[in-house]
Motif scaffolding. Structure first.
Motif, PDB file in Angstrom:
ATOM      1  N   GLY A   1      12.632   9.808  12.727  1.00 25.64           N
ATOM      2  CA  GLY A   1      14.066   9.588  12.537  1.00 25.64           C
ATOM      3  C   GLY A   1      14.357   9.066  11.143  1.00 25.64           C
ATOM      4  N   LEU A   2      13.951   9.845  10.143  1.00 26.27           N
ATOM      5  CA  LEU A   2      14.089   9.337   8.778  1.00 26.27           C
ATOM      6  C   LEU A   2      15.345   9.865   8.090  1.00 26.27           C
ATOM      7  CD1 LEU A   2      12.579   7.472   6.889  1.00 26.27           C
ATOM      8  CD2 LEU A   2      11.245   9.417   6.086  1.00 26.27           C
ATOM      9  N   SER A   3      15.578  11.174   8.181  1.00 30.50           N
ATOM     10  CA  SER A   3      16.698  11.751   7.434  1.00 30.50           C
ATOM     11  C   SER A   3      17.194  13.013   8.118  1.00 30.50           C
ATOM     12  CB  SER A   3      16.258  12.092   6.015  1.00 30.50           C
ATOM     13  OG  SER A   3      15.198  13.025   6.086  1.00 30.50           O
TER      14      SER A   3
ATOM     15  N   VAL B   1       0.858  -1.191   0.000  1.00 32.18           N
ATOM     16  CA  VAL B   1       0.000   0.000   0.000  1.00 32.18           C
ATOM     17  C   VAL B   1       0.889   1.235   0.000  1.00 32.18           C
ATOM     18  CG1 VAL B   1      -1.799   1.241   1.261  1.00 32.18           C
ATOM     19  CG2 VAL B   1      -1.803  -1.265   1.256  1.00 32.18           C
ATOM     20  N   ILE B   2       0.649   2.136  -0.943  1.00 34.13           N
ATOM     21  CA  ILE B   2       1.575   3.275  -1.123  1.00 34.13           C
ATOM     22  C   ILE B   2       0.844   4.623  -1.129  1.00 34.13           C
ATOM     23  CG2 ILE B   2       3.347   1.924  -2.300  1.00 34.13           C
ATOM     24  CD1 ILE B   2       2.227   2.981  -4.976  1.00 34.13           C
ATOM     25  N   PRO B   3       1.576   5.710  -0.875  1.00 40.84           N
ATOM     26  CA  PRO B   3       0.973   7.051  -0.835  1.00 40.84           C
ATOM     27  C   PRO B   3       1.050   7.771  -2.186  1.00 40.84           C
ATOM     28  CG  PRO B   3       3.193   7.186   0.005  1.00 40.84           C
ATOM     29  CD  PRO B   3       3.005   5.762  -0.473  1.00 40.84           C
ATOM     30  N   TRP B   4       0.644   9.038  -2.173  1.00 40.10           N
ATOM     31  CA  TRP B   4       0.469   9.787  -3.421  1.00 40.10           C
ATOM     32  C   TRP B   4       1.633  10.692  -3.769  1.00 40.10           C
ATOM     33  CZ3 TRP B   4       1.058  14.521  -1.421  1.00 40.10           C
ATOM     34  CH2 TRP B   4       0.620  14.746  -0.113  1.00 40.10           C
ATOM     35  N   ASN B   5       2.641  10.787  -2.913  1.00 40.75           N
ATOM     36  CA  ASN B   5       3.663  11.810  -3.175  1.00 40.75           C
ATOM     37  C   ASN B   5       4.645  11.419  -4.275  1.00 40.75           C
ATOM     38  OD1 ASN B   5       4.658   9.882  -1.420  1.00 40.75           O
ATOM     39  ND2 ASN B   5       5.960  11.313  -0.311  1.00 40.75           N
ATOM     40  N   PHE B   6       4.975  10.122  -4.354  1.00 43.25           N
ATOM     41  CA  PHE B   6       5.793   9.613  -5.467  1.00 43.25           C
ATOM     42  C   PHE B   6       5.108   8.350  -5.976  1.00 43.25           C
ATOM     43  CE2 PHE B   6       8.812  11.976  -2.863  1.00 43.25           C
ATOM     44  CZ  PHE B   6       9.486  12.718  -3.816  1.00 43.25           C
TER      45      PHE B   6
ATOM     46  N   GLY C   1      -7.168  -0.657   1.155  1.00 38.07           N
ATOM     47  CA  GLY C   1      -5.867  -0.892   1.799  1.00 38.07           C
ATOM     48  C   GLY C   1      -6.016  -1.803   3.007  1.00 38.07           C
ATOM     49  N   ARG C   2      -7.048  -1.536   3.787  1.00 38.41           N
ATOM     50  CA  ARG C   2      -7.301  -2.352   4.981  1.00 38.41           C
ATOM     51  C   ARG C   2      -7.572  -3.802   4.584  1.00 38.41           C
ATOM     52  NH1 ARG C   2     -11.456   0.629   7.119  1.00 38.41           N
ATOM     53  NH2 ARG C   2     -10.097   2.350   7.633  1.00 38.41           N
ATOM     54  N   ALA C   3      -8.350  -3.990   3.500  1.00 37.21           N
ATOM     55  CA  ALA C   3      -8.664  -5.356   3.050  1.00 37.21           C
ATOM     56  C   ALA C   3      -7.394  -6.099   2.636  1.00 37.21           C
ATOM     57  CB  ALA C   3      -9.659  -5.307   1.887  1.00 37.21           C
ATOM     58  N   ILE C   4      -6.457  -5.381   2.040  1.00 42.08           N
ATOM     59  CA  ILE C   4      -5.208  -6.036   1.621  1.00 42.08           C
ATOM     60  C   ILE C   4      -4.386  -6.440   2.841  1.00 42.08           C
ATOM     61  CG2 ILE C   4      -2.983  -5.715   0.451  1.00 42.08           C
ATOM     62  CD1 ILE C   4      -4.410  -3.780  -1.464  1.00 42.08           C
ATOM     63  N   VAL C   5      -4.156  -5.485   3.747  1.00 40.36           N
ATOM     64  CA  VAL C   5      -3.243  -5.807   4.856  1.00 40.36           C
ATOM     65  C   VAL C   5      -3.833  -6.842   5.810  1.00 40.36           C
ATOM     66  CG1 VAL C   5      -2.076  -3.568   4.717  1.00 40.36           C
ATOM     67  CG2 VAL C   5      -3.923  -3.853   6.345  1.00 40.36           C
ATOM     68  N   SER C   6      -5.170  -6.912   5.877  1.00 39.11           N
ATOM     69  CA  SER C   6      -5.749  -7.883   6.814  1.00 39.11           C
ATOM     70  C   SER C   6      -6.124  -9.205   6.135  1.00 39.11           C
ATOM     71  CB  SER C   6      -6.971  -7.268   7.514  1.00 39.11           C
ATOM     72  OG  SER C   6      -7.900  -6.863   6.546  1.00 39.11           O
TER      73      SER C   6
HETATM   74  P1  NAP Z   1      -1.795   7.689   4.360  1.00 40.57           P
HETATM   75  O1  NAP Z   1      -3.020   8.457   4.569  1.00 40.57           O
HETATM   76  O2  NAP Z   1      -1.248   6.886   5.460  1.00 40.57           O
HETATM   77  O3  NAP Z   1      -2.059   6.784   3.079  1.00 40.57           O
HETATM   78  C1  NAP Z   1      -1.097   5.909   2.553  1.00 40.57           C
HETATM   79  C2  NAP Z   1      -1.816   4.779   1.846  1.00 40.57           C
HETATM   80  O4  NAP Z   1      -2.538   3.980   2.780  1.00 40.57           O
HETATM   81  C3  NAP Z   1      -2.843   5.226   0.823  1.00 40.57           C
HETATM   82  O5  NAP Z   1      -2.842   4.334  -0.256  1.00 40.57           O
HETATM   83  C4  NAP Z   1      -4.123   5.139   1.627  1.00 40.57           C
HETATM   84  O6  NAP Z   1      -5.284   5.083   0.840  1.00 40.57           O
HETATM   85  C5  NAP Z   1      -3.905   3.877   2.414  1.00 40.57           C
HETATM   86  N1  NAP Z   1      -4.682   3.731   3.635  1.00 40.57           N
HETATM   87  C6  NAP Z   1      -5.376   4.666   4.338  1.00 40.57           C
HETATM   88  N2  NAP Z   1      -5.909   4.122   5.443  1.00 40.57           N
HETATM   89  C7  NAP Z   1      -5.557   2.809   5.464  1.00 40.57           C
HETATM   90  C8  NAP Z   1      -5.796   1.716   6.367  1.00 40.57           C
HETATM   91  N3  NAP Z   1      -6.476   1.870   7.488  1.00 40.57           N
HETATM   92  N4  NAP Z   1      -5.261   0.513   6.068  1.00 40.57           N
HETATM   93  C9  NAP Z   1      -4.513   0.342   4.956  1.00 40.57           C
HETATM   94  N5  NAP Z   1      -4.266   1.330   4.064  1.00 40.57           N
HETATM   95  C10 NAP Z   1      -4.775   2.558   4.321  1.00 40.57           C
HETATM   96  O7  NAP Z   1      -0.597   8.627   3.928  1.00 40.57           O
HETATM   97  P2  NAP Z   1      -0.643   9.817   2.882  1.00 40.57           P
HETATM   98  O8  NAP Z   1      -1.140  11.019   3.604  1.00 40.57           O
HETATM   99  O9  NAP Z   1      -1.308   9.398   1.638  1.00 40.57           O
HETATM  100  O10 NAP Z   1       0.915   9.960   2.541  1.00 40.57           O
HETATM  101  C11 NAP Z   1       1.734  10.831   3.168  1.00 40.57           C
HETATM  102  C12 NAP Z   1       2.545  10.144   4.270  1.00 40.57           C
HETATM  103  O11 NAP Z   1       3.408   9.153   3.712  1.00 40.57           O
HETATM  104  C13 NAP Z   1       3.439  11.100   4.984  1.00 40.57           C
HETATM  105  O12 NAP Z   1       3.348  10.912   6.367  1.00 40.57           O
HETATM  106  C14 NAP Z   1       4.831  10.722   4.491  1.00 40.57           C
HETATM  107  O13 NAP Z   1       5.866  11.051   5.373  1.00 40.57           O
HETATM  108  C15 NAP Z   1       4.708   9.269   4.269  1.00 40.57           C
HETATM  109  N6  NAP Z   1       5.744   8.788   3.355  1.00 40.57           N
HETATM  110  C16 NAP Z   1       6.771   8.024   3.861  1.00 40.57           C
HETATM  111  C17 NAP Z   1       7.777   7.563   3.030  1.00 40.57           C
HETATM  112  C18 NAP Z   1       8.910   6.737   3.582  1.00 40.57           C
HETATM  113  O14 NAP Z   1       9.600   6.093   2.794  1.00 40.57           O
HETATM  114  N7  NAP Z   1       9.134   6.722   4.889  1.00 40.57           N
HETATM  115  C19 NAP Z   1       7.728   7.850   1.660  1.00 40.57           C
HETATM  116  C20 NAP Z   1       6.685   8.617   1.172  1.00 40.57           C
HETATM  117  C21 NAP Z   1       5.691   9.069   2.034  1.00 40.57           C
HETATM  118  P3  NAP Z   1      -5.914   6.479   0.321  1.00 40.57           P
HETATM  119  O15 NAP Z   1      -5.045   6.947  -0.746  1.00 40.57           O
HETATM  120  O16 NAP Z   1      -7.225   6.185  -0.183  1.00 40.57           O
HETATM  121  O17 NAP Z   1      -5.954   7.386   1.510  1.00 40.57           O
END
Ligand code: NAP
Ligand code: MG
Length: 483
Positions: free
Chosen positions: A414-416, A155-160, A218-223
């Motif tokens: 504590g990422l970077s 499960v991945i986010p939208w930034n990259f 996302g929840r359905a996948i992880v569980s």
């Molecule tokens: P997010 O709300 O946690 O969402 C990330 C992903 O999880 C999305 O695909 C989201 O779906 C899904 N999701 C939401 N609730 C879930 C649940 N209960 N169970 C399983 N999946 C679920 O994060 P975001 O706001 O999109 O992304 C920004 C965050 O990502 C920031 O905190 C950033 O620091 C972090 N990030 C970390 C890294 C790293 O390598 N450490 C890299 C990039 C980003 P939806 O899209 O539908 O919400």
């Protein structure tokens, strides 16, 4: 003084991409309609609806996991590493060939400047597949065993969007796992184009499955009980929920979560280069970067000088159309994210920090936030503690290296971290004392597939990239063997 010349936009053509009105799910090598509802993805720079995208239900996710399991058992885990590598190399080459298309689509769906999607995201995506293709037949030399885990739920986010997909899929496939991946709700389109690339590469059906949807998907996948490995990148809040959801199961988990990096500038640093590094650290990708240098720690003796140069530089940043090749800062990814950035910025002002925003004209439609810096920030301020995930920098000062270390480490994340100094010995001593997964010296936000990336504390656990990135997709040697 009036402008001596008119600005001439240089937009990249979007004719190279073919956005369909609607998209289904990619399961078992084919696009299906899905049984659930659908949602819209928009261009955040214009608010134009780009496409209607299927929202995967629990049943769809189950079907995707079954397809992944079949492909794992019958084909992928039986194939030699050298054979798997051929597919990964093929995917990497197609990504390069279709690089322009991927970059334009990424900028349209995400809002990031084309010069970044074209020169940073897509080249690193291809490099990631090339790199892990190289490991596929050499796992025995990596030191983590050679037995894959099975089905990986990712499960991945939208930034990259595409880069996070590559970080997840390339090592998983290289190690012999199959995957079910969910892209973020606001940026599903390049993952779906990647699905087409899997077809083009003749990847066996079911090895990669892409299911679009929101948090519930996302929840359905992880569980899902038949998922052996959960790989998540996203917010710390959701990461904690996932850790709780899989506790007690035998699923292996890696979590890449948030950050609040310190970018530390000493008085002996070359200041113009440091200013470029500060700008890159926080305004690259609109600051939607987990490892963004969102806390500038500047030595008191040069603080005024650095701030003057920084503001002068920020005033030259070009904010606007992501497809314009001259754009430095694009659109904020969604209305929700814009609201979060505005809210935390208002809290910053209310807490007494001084706000300065670059004087730039923002487009009338779409989601925009001018590059902003807060001075007079104290460690207790929320803008110094919480991840803002936008183009907003908080500035703190320090007098001694020890004070810099203490302030830099005073965070739940504590990422970077970044260090700017002329002294090599100081770089080494700082790097040893900073509690961060990555420490950049006299540079910032540099990514390479050979280099492991990951965090400490609330930034998560596990590493992605490099040889270390294989570990999360293989059965530990000590307990090895088949289940
Ligand atoms: P997010 O709300 O946690 O969402 C990330 C992903 O999880 C999305 O695909 C989201 O779906 C899904 N999701 C939401 N609730 C879930 C649940 N209960 N169970 C399983 N999946 C679920 O994060 P975001 O706001 O999109 O992304 C920004 C965050 O990502 C920031 O905190 C950033 O620091 C972090 N990030 C970390 C890294 C790293 O390598 N450490 C890299 C990039 C980003 P939806 O899209 O539908 O919400
Ligand atoms: Mg979008």
């Amino acid at each position: 003084m009036s402008n001596v010349f008119e600005y001439a936009p240089a937009p990249e053509s979007r004719a190279v991409v073919d956005i369909k009105p609607s998209y289904g799910l990619f399961i078992n090598g084919e696009f299906t309609d899905g049984r659930g509802t659908s949602f819209k993805t928009v261009n955040p720079a214009t608010e134009e609806v780009l496409a209607e995208v299927a929202e995967a239900s629990d049943t769809d996710v189950d079907e995707a996991v079954k397809a992944a399991r079949r492909a794992y058992t019958r084909v992928w885990s039986r194939m030699s590493g050298a054979e798997r590598a051929k597919y990964l190399y093929r995917i990497a080459r197609i990504i390069q060939e279709r690089g322009r298309e991927l970059a334009v689509l990424e900028s349209i769906d995400n809002g990031k400047p084309i010069k970044e999607s074209r020169d940073v995201d897509v080249p690193i995506v291809a490099a990631h597949f090339f790199y892990y293709a190289g490991w596929a037949d050499k796992l025995k030399y990596a030191g983590y065993g050679e037995t894959p885990l099975g089905v990986a739920g990712q499960v991945i986010p939208w930034n990259f969007p595409l880069l996070m997909l590559a970080w997840k899929i390339a090592p998983a496939l290289a190690c012999g796992n199959t995957v079910v991946l969910k892209p973020a709700e606001t940026t599903p389109l390049t993952a779906l184009l990647f699905a087409e690339i899997c077809q083009q590469a003749d990847l066996p059906p079911g090895v990669v499955n892409i299911v679009t949807g929101a948090g519930d998907t996302g929840r359905a996948i992880v569980s899902h009980p038949d998922v052996d490995k959960v790989a998540f990148t996203g917010s710390t809040e959701v990461g904690k929920a996932i850790a709780r959801a899989v506790a007690g199961s035998d699923k292996k988990v890696t979590l890449e979560l948030g950050g609040k990096a310190a970018n530390i500038v000493f008085d002996d640093a070359p200041l113009d280069q440091a200013v470029e590094g500060i700008v890159n650290g926080i305004f690259f990708n609109q600051g939607h970067v987990c490892c963004a240098g969102s806390r500038l720690l500047v030595q008191e003796s040069v603080a005024d000088e650095v701030m003057a140069r920084l503001k002068r530089r920020m005033a030259t940043l070009r904010v606007g159309d992501p497809l314009d090749k001259n754009t430095d800062v694009g659109a904020i990814n969604s209305a929700e994210q814009l609201a979060k950035i505005r809210e935390l910025s208002e809290i910053g002002e209310a807490e007494g920090a001084e706000r300065w925003s670059a004087p730039c004209e923002l487009p009338a439609n779409g989601y925009w936030f001018a590059p902003t810096v807060f001075t007079g920030v104290s460690q207790a301020h929320r803008i110094a503690r919480e991840e803002i995930f936008g183009p907003v920098l908080s500035v703190l000062t320090f007098r001694t290296p020890s004070e810099a270390v203490e302030k830099a480490n005073n965070t739940p994340f504590g990422l970077s971290a970044g260090v700017w100094t002329d002294k090599g010995s100081r770089i080494l001593s700082m790097a040893n004392r900073l509690r961060a997964g990555v420490v950049w010296a006299n540079t910032f936000n540099k990514f390479d597939p050979t280099s492991p990336f990951g965090g400490y504390k609330e930034s998560g656990y596990g590493r992605e990239g490099g040889r270390h990135g294989l570990e999360g997709y293989l059965k530990p040697i000590t307990t090895g063997g088949d289940r």
